[in-house]
Design an enzyme around this catalytic site. Structure first.
Site, PDB file in Angstrom:
ATOM      1  CB  THR A  13      -0.888   0.012   1.269  1.00 28.68           C
ATOM      2  OG1 THR A  13      -1.574  -1.233   1.348  1.00 28.68           O
ATOM      3  CG2 THR A  13      -1.885   1.148   1.217  1.00 28.68           C
ATOM      4  CB  ALA A  33      14.538  17.736  -4.611  1.00 24.65           C
ATOM      5  NE  ARG A  49       2.578  -6.519  -3.519  1.00 24.54           N
ATOM      6  CZ  ARG A  49       2.668  -6.407  -2.190  1.00 24.54           C
ATOM      7  NH1 ARG A  49       1.566  -6.260  -1.470  1.00 24.54           N
ATOM      8  NH2 ARG A  49       3.823  -6.473  -1.570  1.00 24.54           N
ATOM      9  CE  LYS A 105       4.769   2.363  11.697  1.00 27.36           C
ATOM     10  NZ  LYS A 105       3.532   2.663  10.980  1.00 27.36           N
ATOM     11  CB  ILE A 136       1.465  14.480  11.144  1.00 30.35           C
ATOM     12  CG1 ILE A 136      -0.020  14.161  10.986  1.00 30.35           C
ATOM     13  CG2 ILE A 136       1.669  15.739  11.980  1.00 30.35           C
ATOM     14  CD1 ILE A 136      -0.699  13.768  12.306  1.00 30.35           C
ATOM     15  CE  LYS A 205       2.257   4.511  14.257  1.00 30.89           C
ATOM     16  NZ  LYS A 205       0.791   4.455  14.001  1.00 30.89           N
TER      17      LYS A 205
END
Lengths: 440, 440
Positions: A13, A33, A49, A105, A136, A205
């Site tokens: 995903t 950049a 895939r 994470k 975020i 996290k």
């Protein structure tokens, strides 16, 4: 200048979102950049895939090591997940002199010390904005935006699945199990939701944020981890009546004695912005001694929001890789030779306030008995809510609910008092204890 | 490594906060930056004030040029403010090869093109996190955190004085003039509050954010600027009844035809987090095509919150000045040779929705007349609120208020329709028009 060449390990995903956004916004990203940034090689066990996701013109292989071995690749993105092969590949990429971007994470919260040390020794960057709160830019805010501050505390809604479930429980008055099924049907919860609902994902996290905020090593094994599976609809309702909402928070605080590092359901005053973060959204509140309280809000998961963070890291590396390694932004905000030795406190040393719900006999003197016991323990009471027995147990009931909010108390002290309360003959069921954060 | 030496021009509220925080957190900042960062020289016309703020051990002069001429100084902080001498000194500091940190939004919004070009030519950095929204790292979020995105729009509460006034007007039902006096007494508004209450300060800030988001030059002269001085308490009340709050927003949007750049009071749905930002707090909402909607919240002004941003810039420069100039983060996010030529749209080309309040004769057919006229103009209506005449004008009144919310409309089209509505004999007073942002 020739484009930065990127190799992608694992195109699920987030990987396909990264490829898509990088392609859609390639012109704009290049203007920012100063160089083009191109995914030129993808490794995935599922070749079909991978091929479907990237189309022609990109080399697709099923061997991640072929990407790492490719001398043209400047940056490797690791999106495989987990602690196993991902750890090995990240270390190999570092050893090969590649900069690494990862959203993993779990890997960093557990093996971060090893990985960052390897990257530091090799003079490459390991960037992980996507590992916390999706799109975020909270890692950047903590590591760069708030460098002036002695950060005091962080409290965040950093798991969208559980926030969705809690929002639905509150909105519809439903119980946990019912809402979980609905969340799974809608794709907000995975088939095996354990890591989310048990608080493990949030703990990964907050472990990373804690290290960055306070300059301590990542220490996932020291985090207190508690999920939302035992939360009852009636506590959400009582909390509401007292002016609070219940959220699963990742909390980390600097205290004189050490660092608090914990994930658990918490009452939050309904008037706080954080309490009004609903559905699958994420938000993190950071308090610094100079800046005061700041808040960062957005989508904490999903293909393109997470891709936004992955690509921001690619641009960061493109912009900053020419800085000498001694000057660059350190992985955990503090230079590795200047880390703090502040210890993570055991949960018994945490100081916070509490919501207690007790099923008690509806008879004279019970309230005096309970509050007297708390007073003897030195626990001060902020508010009491006592329901009519009839409301709680139906007509003629001889039981009722007694809800108490405490002021700040050491958790060890509270545990002792709870054991004594639980032993009272007038306390008729296991006491429910939920922590409370005023966030002021 | 020897400390970075900083010269400070102007030591008022923010300057002394910067000195204080840098001193208080010096050990922690050094651990982050990898080098000490010290203010070693301060220039201020008021030598006694400067001396009082910094104590012994810091060179205090009344000639800013002596700071710029000092070869030991690596970074110059400009906190003088205004367009005049500040512009001259910043250009001189750049010419002398100093990196510059400034909180001067007015200077950069008006003379940014000249200043950034000079810095680019000289290979030095001009950092200005403190120029927008105080301690909130919003410049960093826009310029670095969201680089993956084609940013679609930004809407922010970026002036604490006006947000405080609007919050008080709503809370207490008071009118603008009364609350302004109170704000001045409490220190939330200056003795001459013109720049704040007329929207100029917010326009400076949104001009900077617009340039960074869309890669256009700073063009303050193209911004539409409207303050809160004409806002009536009754519109705040009516908005509330319709589910909205009124905020002074800085808005900038990317449209196919160009860029919207505007500051004005706006209705915001009460359920949005932005609508719940109260008092002197600031918040900025940024929408990007990949990340979706993100929000950044905190103190937008004050000594230490602003110092937090100034010092973050000092740390950034310390960390990044060794990167080659062609790679560093560009001042306005996009490389100077890759700026967009998208034009700022005139206000008549802006498309948004509107709140209209009309004092009308309380007689049959008025509503049909008004809505018919709007329909003819192609303006579609979202909601109508018609008050009882008695409620509005007292017992036996023959006038009433008609409130209309429109769907999205081109402002030029609305202006024409308003002129025609105003000419109706049944419209008895100047029509009030307030823009509305759904922020969805």
């Amino acid at each position: 200048m020739k484009p930065i060449q990127v190799g992608l390990l694992g195109i699920g995903t987030v990987g396909s979102g990264t490829f898509k956004v990088l392609q859609r916004n390639q012109e704009e990203i290049k203007r920012r950049a100063g160089r083009g940034i191109e995914i030129t090689m993808v490794a995935d066990l599922d070749l079909a895939r991978a091929r479907a996701a990237v189309g022609e013109g990109v080399q697709v292989v099923n061997d991640a090591r072929a990407v790492i071995a490719n001398p043209d690749i400047d940056i490797v993105i690791e999106l495989i997940g987990g602690y196993g092969i991902a750890r090995q590949l990240v270390l190999e990429a570092i050893a090969a002199g590649k900069h690494v971007v990862t959203a993993n994470k779990a890997l960093l919260a557990v093996h971060g010390t090893e990985i960052f040390a390897a990257a530091h020794a090799k003079g490459v960057m390991v960037a992980f904005e996507a590992a916390v709160a999706g799109g975020i830019p909270i890692i950047k805010a903590l590591r760069e935006g708030l460098t002036a501050n002695s950060i005091q505390w962080i409290a965040g809604i950093i798991n969208g699945t559980t926030n969705f479930i809690l929002s639905e429980m509150r909105d519809k008055g439903l119980d946990f199990a019912t809402v979980l099924k609905e969340a799974q049907r809608l794709g907000y919860a995975e088939a095996d939701p354990t890591f989310d609902i048990e608080g493990v994902d949030a703990a990964h996290k907050v472990t990373l944020m804690s290290a960055i905020a306070f300059g301590i090593p990542v220490q996932f094994d020291k985090a207190h981890v508690e999920g939302i599976t035992k939360l009852a609809a009636q506590d959400i309702k009582y909390a509401e009546q007292l002016g609070y909402r219940i959220k699963l928070l990742g909390v980390t605080k600097r205290k004189a004695q050490g660092i608090e590092l914990r994930v658990h359901p918490s009452l939050v005053p309904a008037k706080r912005l954080l309490a009004n973060v609903e559905g699958a959204m994420n938000a993190v509140v950071v308090n610094g001694d100079a800046v005061g309280t700041t808040l960062y809000y957005g989508k904490g998961a999903g293909s393109e929001p997470t891709a936004s963070a992955v690509i921001a890291d690619l641009v960061d590396i493109t912009r900053l890789h020419t800085a000498d390694a001694a000057h660059r932004v350190p992985h955990l905000a503090f230079h590795p030779d200047a880390m703090s030795d502040l210890q993570v406190l055991p949960m018994s040393e945490v100081v916070t306030s509490y919501y207690l719900r007790m099923r008690v006999a509806d008879e004279a003197g019970v309230l005096a008995q309970v509050t007297g016991l708390l007073a003897t323990a030195g626990i001060s009471i902020d508010a009491v809510l006592q329901r009519e027995a009839d409301e709680v147990g139906g007509e003629g009931s001889t039981q009722t609910d007694l809800i108490i909010l405490t002021h700040d108390t050491r958790e060890g002290t509270l545990d002792d008092a709870l054991a004594r309360l639980q032993a009272l003959p007038t306390v008729l069921a296991p006491i429910v204890r939920i922590r409370k954060e005023e966030l002021s």
